[in-house]
Design a protein around this motif. Structure first.
Motif, short mmCIF file in Angstrom:
data_model
loop_
_atom_site.label_atom_id
_atom_site.label_comp_id
_atom_site.label_asym_id
_atom_site.label_seq_id
_atom_site.Cartn_x
_atom_site.Cartn_y
_atom_site.Cartn_z
N ARG A 139 0.83 -1.20 0.00
CA ARG A 139 0.00 0.00 0.00
C ARG A 139 0.87 1.25 0.00
O ARG A 139 0.51 2.27 -0.58
CB ARG A 139 -0.91 0.01 1.24
CG ARG A 139 -2.13 -0.87 1.11
CD ARG A 139 -3.09 -0.63 2.26
NE ARG A 139 -2.65 -1.30 3.48
CZ ARG A 139 -3.12 -2.49 3.86
NH1 ARG A 139 -4.00 -3.12 3.13
NH2 ARG A 139 -2.69 -3.03 4.98
N LEU A 197 -6.18 -3.46 -2.45
CA LEU A 197 -5.14 -3.33 -1.42
C LEU A 197 -5.70 -2.74 -0.13
O LEU A 197 -5.22 -3.04 0.96
CB LEU A 197 -4.01 -2.43 -1.93
CG LEU A 197 -2.79 -3.17 -2.48
CD1 LEU A 197 -1.79 -2.18 -3.01
CD2 LEU A 197 -2.16 -4.04 -1.40
N ALA A 198 -6.71 -1.91 -0.27
CA ALA A 198 -7.25 -1.25 0.91
C ALA A 198 -7.89 -2.25 1.87
O ALA A 198 -7.82 -2.08 3.08
CB ALA A 198 -8.26 -0.18 0.50
N ASP A 243 -3.99 -0.15 -7.15
CA ASP A 243 -4.89 -0.25 -5.99
C ASP A 243 -5.32 -1.68 -5.71
O ASP A 243 -5.93 -1.96 -4.70
CB ASP A 243 -6.15 0.60 -6.23
CG ASP A 243 -5.79 2.07 -6.28
OD1 ASP A 243 -4.88 2.47 -5.54
OD2 ASP A 243 -6.40 2.79 -7.07
#
Lengths: 139, 750
Positions: free
Chosen positions: A45, B189-190, B222
């Protein structure tokens, strides 16, 4: 100030590395701005939010391990050449070999002293492509 | 700073983190071992729990190296070898192995205590322990069979990123005849952590996940695609129906033709291949042998700051008389279960709520500032200002109360933190003796102040030791009297108003009042005459008296120097009381009643001469006017007759050496204080009132001053000392020779 991404699942090991790298030292390339990642996913991330001048990663982590992260980093567009230091216990020779083969620049065996950490980081900046040099602390 | 100073140079904060993290790891280790212990009883040992134990020790080793904790590094190094053998199946998990590992948890605790500056470094014990560990480690060489992986059509790129352990697990699974599956899945990914947990939970009942490799394909930063390698006995169809998450594809890793000749030929499922026959069992139940991939979804371990470790008898945080005596006596190997960790993990939402309250308070502050500006600027109606101020004061008050409540909530932790450790103690003791004991816990979720939990571990441990030692009968004895062979100790906790009640109840032989009285008289705890006056409750209370014990043979258990008397004193220091009820032949129940928090207490403010003192209301029974005509001197001690009963009194002005004007005062007051079943009257000059206060410690330089629990600031900037009623009572009522305060009428400070 140079930025370093520290990937390590132990909070106190991160705190140790942070304390060493944040302190200024005449002979080392610090002080660094330290960004902490507590897991491989955390690192993934944070990686796009780079650039980083140095990435330090532990190998033995849950879920994706440090080797997998090294491979991922070397395949990603932005961090193909970022200096990359892996940390591992001496016992795991095979892990270290694989890490270097996957594109890490150097390794530092655990446990290490603040001096050894600074020295290892210092060498990476003197010779960014320092894979040909013997890694600091290597037998 | 030299090499040895690595930890210090690494930063004090880092070192604190180290102690706290190591403590958590050790606590987790203890919990995992209990899981393994339970598993072993059902003959189902979970490989993943063993790996978790290994990882904990591995991390401890790495950390102790960084922070220069040599003892811990040495212990971890040896343990790591054994655990490596265990997780790779070179050693079988057995009760004996678990005994050793449980012992290690105790040693870690003592090492941590020593690292934290409390207690001695257990050098010798560690040495002895390491010898025992060395004998466990009977290596049978690595699994070999590196060739087995060549049978599978595995991507060399994938093999190149496996750590040694992952490679071992892969090999072990192949050797057990498991099939290999490749799961490809794309996550945002969050949310990857929770999404992956979901996938793991679905996959685990069917097999073992070897590794997760981010493929790095796709330009999207992402999301991430993972290639997951799963070893399982289940069929592809079964897995496809079980692992239902979005964006997933699942394939079996093909097997190469029999002798690995043709790498490009993916073989069908290994019907006739060279593998062990077990591989053919399609959707069979999970194996129940030692290293089966058994579901363990009940074992999601919350990584809280569960305290768990023994440490040496240490100076008490509250400066009281018994601390020194306790420190001197306590020397047994695992006397304390208190944790070195002082941290509390807090739900971020609780802090958010507190932050909101801070915001509200800031608004009040602004309003006050504006009002002050208005008053200064021009003549304002005083009444109007008064009304406005009163309104602001009310708002302020409300928010302050919210803040107080919020902070108290943050200090609260579940009692389970203390109970977990007790489960370990019970296991250990019942194994050491031929007594089978079942610990039944209810109300582990009951919350109480973190500080109380810490101080509670030891007293509870002593009560449980006592219950096993004196209460629970041996198996044979129990069978003879018609009880179930396995004894039960129940640990029940529940909240009752502003208090938490903890019961320690056993179904053992119970206590005989006659036997207790005889023993007490024989040991001079009471005289025969005094004994006649005692009621049943008071007779049971005698077991808490110093010097009392009914056991004829000193056993390992309770004969460790710290007995029930200290347990009771420690509970009293927390503002708690202990009661006993017992029936011969049926069992004993000890009931502890504790305040929920120590942080804010209600006190009675009293004046002695010009000084203010605070007496915790929990200890105050009543306050009465002193009638000097009812005071007599008995054996050099002043005694007051209250409603026909005699009450020893203590003139605080004399005891503290406060200048006072007794003669000038029209009257004085007596505050009747009580801890447990002991009562004492404190003579004071004036009763000021009742107030809620925050106790602050006296600080290091005054740490040796006895008789005070701390100090508090009152609203008007005055400071009051808070009496430690338990220790004062002990000193005043103690036998003359050990008293530090003379109670003779002319006594000053001792």
């Amino acid at each position: 100030m140079r930025r370093v991404l520290v990937v390590e699942d132990s909070v106190s090991a991160r705190a140790f590395v942070r304390a060493v790298l944040e302190s200024a030292d005449a002979e080392s390339p610090g002080p660094f701005e330290v960004v902490e990642a507590s897991s491989g996913f955390d690192a993934m991330r944070l990686l796009p939010r780079g650039p980083y001048d140095l990435i330090i990663t532990d190998i033995n982590m849950a879920d994706i391990n440090g080797l997998e992260l090294v491979r991922f980093i070397r395949r990603s567009e932005h961090h193909r050449t970022t200096p990359l230091l892996i940390i591992s216990t001496l016992r795991a020779e095979q892990d270290v070999e694989r890490g270097l083969a996957l594109g890490a620049d150097a390794y530092l065996p655990k446990p290490f002293t603040p001096e050894q950490l600074r020295e290892a980081c210092g060498k990476l900046f003197v010779a960014p492509a320092g894979r040909s040099e013997p890694p600091p602390g290597a037998p | 700073m030299g090499e040895a100073g690595g930890g210090r140079e690494g930063g004090d904060k880092a070192r604190d983190e180290f102690l706290s993290e190591a403590q958590e790891l050790v606590d987790g280790l203890g919990r995992d071992l209990l899981v393994l212990d339970q598993g072993l009883k059902r003959d189902q040992v979970d490989a993943e729990v063993i790996n978790e134990v290994f990882r904990a020790v591995h991390t401890l080793k790495g950390l102790s190296g960084l922070f220069g904790a040599a003892r811990m590094a040495g212990l971890s190094h040896e343990l790591e070898d054994v655990l490596d053998d265990l997780r790779l199946g070179r050693i079988e998990v057995s009760q004996a192995v678990l005994d050793t590992l449980f012992q290690a948890v105790g040693l870690y605790g003592r090492i941590l205590a020593a690292e934290g500056g409390e207690g001695a470094d257990p050098a010798e014990e560690v040495e002895q322990f390491l010898l025992a560990v060395g004998q466990l480690s009977q290596r049978r060489g690595a699994g070999g069979g590196a060739g087995v992986m060549a049978q599978y059509d595995l991507d060399p790129g994938l093999l190149g990123v496996l750590t040694e352990y992952e490679e071992h697990r892969l090999r072990a699974n192949i050797q057990q005849g498991q099939r290999l599956y490749r799961i490809r899945v794309r996550f945002s990914l969050a949310t990857i952590d929770s999404a992956l947990d979901d996938l793991k939970a679905k996959a685990r009942p069917h097999g073992e996940i070897i590794t997760y490799l981010p493929t790095g394909s796709g330009s999207d930063i992402d999301t991430v695609e993972l290639e997951i390698l799963l070893a399982s006995r289940a069929s592809l169809e079964l897995l496809r129906s079980a692992i239902t998450v979005p964006n997933v594809s699942l394939d079996e890793v093909g097997r190469r033709a029999a002798h690995g000749l043709s790498p490009s030929t993916p073989a069908p499922p290994p019907a006739g291949a060279t593998s062990p026959p077990a591989a053919l069992d399609d959707a069979g139940p999970p194996p129940t042998t030692a290293y089966g991939a058994v579901s363990r979804d009940t074992h999601s371990v919350p990584v809280d700051s569960y305290p768990s470790t023994p440490r040496d008898a240490s100076p008490s945080r509250v400066p009281v008389a018994s601390a020194a005596a306790r420190g001197a006596r306590a020397a047994g190997p695992d006397l304390s279960l208190r944790s070195v960790s002082q941290t509390v993990r807090v739900d971020i939402r609780k802090l958010d709520r507190l932050m909101t309250v801070v915001g509200e308070l800031a608004i009040v502050k602004t309003a006050i500032g504006e009002l002050a500006e208005r008053v200064r600027g021009r003549a304002v109606d005083a009444r109007e200002v008064g009304v406005e101020l009163a309104r602001l004061n009310r708002t302020f008050d409300r928010h302050l109360a919210q803040m107080q409540g919020g902070i108290l909530e943050v200090r609260m932790v579940p009692l389970g933190q203390a109970f977990d450790k007790l489960a370990r103690v019970v296991r250990q003791i019942s194994r050491e003796h031929s007594k089978d004991v079942n610990l039944v816990i209810t109300g582990a979720e009951t919350e109480i102040d973190k500080l109380i939990v810490e101080e509670l571990s030891d007293p509870l441990m002593h009560m449980i030791r006592n219950a096993i030692d004196h209460g629970i009968e041996t198996r044979d004895e129990r069978l003879r009297v018609g009880k179930p062979p396995v004894g039960t100790i129940a640990l029940n906790a529940f909240q009752k108003g502003n208090h938490v009640v903890i019961e320690v109840e056993d179904d053992g032989r119970g206590m005989d009042p006659e036997v207790i009285l005889e023993a007490a008289i024989r040991r001079g705890v009471v005289t025969r005459d005094e004994a006649k006056e005692l009621g049943l409750r008071e007779v049971f209370g005698l077991v808490f008296m110093p010097g009392f014990t009914t056991k004829d043979v000193a056993t390992d258990l309770s004969g460790r120097g710290v007995g029930l008397d200290v347990a009771k004193t420690n509970i009293a220091k927390l503002g708690g009381v202990v009661d006993i009820a017992s029936d011969v032949g049926i069992g004993t129940k000890m009931t502890i009643t504790l305040p929920i928090t120590l942080a804010i207490i209600s006190v009675l403010l009293v004046e002695i001469g010009p000084r203010l003192f605070a007496i915790p209301l929990a200890n105050v029974e009543e306050a009465i006017a002193l009638d000097p005509t009812l005071v007599r001197a008995v054996e050099g001690r002043e005694v007051l007759t209250v409603r026909g009963a005699s009450l020893p009194i203590c003139r605080l002005a004399r005891m503290f050496g406060v200048p006072h004007r007794e003669r000038e005062r029209a009257r004085a007051f007596v505050v009747l204080a009580q801890v447990g079943n002991r009562r004492l009257g404190f003579v004071v000059d004036e009763l000021v009132g009742q107030q809620d206060i925050v106790i602050k410690p006296l600080g290091k330089s005054l740490a040796r001053v006895r008789g005070f629990a701390g100090a508090t600031e009152l609203g008007d900037q005055r400071v009051a000392l808070v009496l430690d009623v338990a220790s004062l009572l002990e000193e005043v009522l103690a036998p003359a020779e050990t008293r530090f305060l003379a109670s003779a009428p002319d006594g000053g400070r001792g």
